[in-house]
Design an enzyme around this catalytic site. Structure first.
Site, PDB file in Angstrom:
ATOM      1  CD  GLU A  58     -42.065  56.547 -20.886  1.00 50.62           C
ATOM      2  OE1 GLU A  58     -42.367  55.498 -20.290  1.00 50.62           O
ATOM      3  OE2 GLU A  58     -41.162  57.319 -20.494  1.00 50.62           O
ATOM      4  CD  GLU A  68     -41.385  60.585 -18.369  1.00 52.39           C
ATOM      5  OE1 GLU A  68     -40.674  59.617 -18.022  1.00 52.39           O
ATOM      6  OE2 GLU A  68     -42.615  60.498 -18.524  1.00 52.39           O
TER       7      GLU A  68
HETATM    8  O1  IFM Z   1     -41.899  56.658 -13.653  1.00 54.77           O
HETATM    9  C1  IFM Z   1     -41.736  56.450 -15.031  1.00 54.77           C
HETATM   10  C2  IFM Z   1     -42.776  57.236 -15.792  1.00 54.77           C
HETATM   11  O2  IFM Z   1     -44.059  56.861 -15.435  1.00 54.77           O
HETATM   12  C3  IFM Z   1     -42.607  57.016 -17.275  1.00 54.77           C
HETATM   13  N1  IFM Z   1     -41.254  57.191 -17.720  1.00 54.77           N
HETATM   14  C4  IFM Z   1     -40.207  56.576 -16.959  1.00 54.77           C
HETATM   15  C5  IFM Z   1     -40.366  56.886 -15.481  1.00 54.77           C
HETATM   16  C6  IFM Z   1     -39.237  56.197 -14.675  1.00 54.77           C
HETATM   17  O3  IFM Z   1     -39.302  54.816 -14.823  1.00 54.77           O
END
Ligand code: IFM
Length: 446
Positions: free
Chosen positions: A169, A353
């Site tokens: 990210e 994710e």
């Molecule tokens: O927990 C986070 C993760 O570290 C990165 N992506 C989003 C998740 C939820 O906020």
């Protein structure tokens, strides 16, 4: 409550997985890990709920075998984890920590022994404090320090990785942490933001180069996306949403695949980019084998007074998760389609994710989370829709295996398929975990 799909609904080669990250689960006070900028950020009043940090987290460092058994028994194919820079190199540079290298070595072997594919992310936000002291992501040398870390950890475990992405990210590393100040190092500084955003991509490039040098394959990039919904029908809201889209969703892909930054982002960031930034695109645009998308929500964007980007988020009408995030599954289809059409043009896409937080409670020996089952079912249906339309989606990972440290929100927000009691560290699979066991079981689908 069933999930409403089985493996048979997806191509034979489609991979299911679950994800975590190092600082969020391991426990950084163990095993010789160095101090990180998250320890410093959390120790500063007002930054993190109850000033909680990752000292113990889920104690995965000591409970790795139990956790790997949980992943195996979930019937997924892959596990996406991250390697802590500060655990591997406590000073950020120089001598590695043998215990840290041994830990990831055991993790790789433990996954393979259970028939799971190890999918690594090199950096999921725990910058060693000694590098933060030198300016962290603002420092033009950061990409070269990152290459040294990459070489050190992947020389040890790279031979067993199924896939690797350098940085989780980039928007969070750059914008969330240097412009909004919500994550470590907690800056609110446009010039720092521009530099961090560019250096993140440059570090991606140096890491890919280091791993190609080690002969590694199946290397990708993982970006996060939020659907930019204009808060109303006004031209001002449309323009503000377009600026949001440019800095959030387009900036990093444009750098990686087009070798330039979007005009709407350059309006604010351009004057602050580091000297010679245009010369870095040969490094940044090196070919990739796949791209990962992290997707959770949409944001409703309105125009705002004040300097660029002159926008604000406003509350929307859709049902929300306990993060206050609107549930908008169509956004996942939007981004899979957009990334394939405008950038990757045939490369495999992975949903790296997706998931939700909710106020899950252990009652007796059960945790009922029907809202999570519905969320996952609705998002997986959008993945299936994209595949049916010809988008090459190759995998889907659920965030997260277990409840963990949700950064500035501490341990309050529960994203896990497995409930963690943070007093006893007892793990209890939730109803969503059991629903996945049934949906993904190969025997059940034969
Ligand atoms: O927990 C986070 C993760 O570290 C990165 N992506 C989003 C998740 C939820 O906020």
């Amino acid at each position: 409550m069933p999930l409403g799909f089985t493996r048979a609904d997806f191509p034979e080669s489609f991979l299911f997985g679950t994800a975590t990250s190092s600082y969020q689960i391991e426990g950084h006070s163990f095993g010789g890990a160095g101090r990180t900028h998250w320890d410093d950020f959390a120790a500063t009043p007002g930054n993190v709920v109850r000033a909680e940090n990752g000292d113990v987290a889920c104690d995965h460092y000591h409970r790795m075998d139990e956790d790997l058994d949980l992943i195996r028994d979930l019937n997924v194919d892959c596990y996406r984890f991250s390697t802590s820079w500060a655990r591997v190199m406590p000073e950020g540079r120089g001598a590695p920590n043998p215990e840290g290298l041994d830990f990831y070595d055991r993790l790789a072997d433990g996954l393979l022994a259970r028939g799971l594919k190890p999918c690594a992310t090199l950096y999921h936000w725990e910058l060693p404090s000694p590098l933060a002291d030198l300016g962290g992501w603002r420092n033009p040398d950061l990409p070269y320090w990152f290459a040294e870390f990459t070489h050190t950890i992947m020389s040890r475990i790279g031979d067993r990785m199924y896939s690797v992405a350098p940085i989780n990210e980039p928007w969070c590393v750059g914008w969330l942490s240097h412009f909004l100040g919500h994550h470590a190092p907690g800056l609110r500084d446009l010039r720092a933001t521009a530099r961090a955003m560019h250096h993140v991509l440059k570090a991606h490039g140096t890491a890919i180069e280091a791993m190609r040098g080690l002969g590694m394959t199946n290397l990708g990039a993982v970006c996060n996306f939020e659907y930019p919904n204009p808060a109303d029908g006004s031209a001002e809201a449309q323009a503000a949403a377009a600026r949001y889209d440019a800095t959030y969703n387009q900036f990093f892909l444009s750098g990686l695949f087009h070798g330039r930054y979007p005009d709407l982002a350059m309006e604010g960031l351009g004057p602050h980019l580091p000297e010679g930034w245009e010369d870095d695109f040969a490094l940044i645009t090196q070919p990739l084998d796949w791209v990962g998308l992290n997707y959770y929500t949409r944001k409703n964007i309105a125009a705002d007074d004040g300097p660029w980007p002159a926008l604000k988020e406003v509350s929307g009408p859709l049902p929300k998760t306990s993060m206050g995030w609107e549930i908008f599954p169509q956004g996942l289809h939007h981004f899979l389609t957009m990334v394939h059409r405008d950038y990757t043009k045939g490369l495999p896409l992975i949903v790296t994710e997706n998931g939700m937080s909710s106020a899950d409670a252990l009652i007796g020996d059960r945790v009922e989370d029907p809202q999570r089952i519905a969320y996952l079912a609705d998002h997986i249906a959008q993945v299936k829709r994209a595949i049916d339309e010809g988008v090459p989606v190759a995998g889907y990972f659920i965030w997260s295996l277990m409840d963990n440290y949700e950064w500035a929100l501490g341990y309050e927000k529960r994203f896990g398929l497995v409930h963690v009691d943070f007093d006893t560290l007892t793990r209890t699979p939730k109803a969503s975990y059991h629903a996945l066991v049934d949906a993904l079981g190969r025997a059940a689908n034969d």
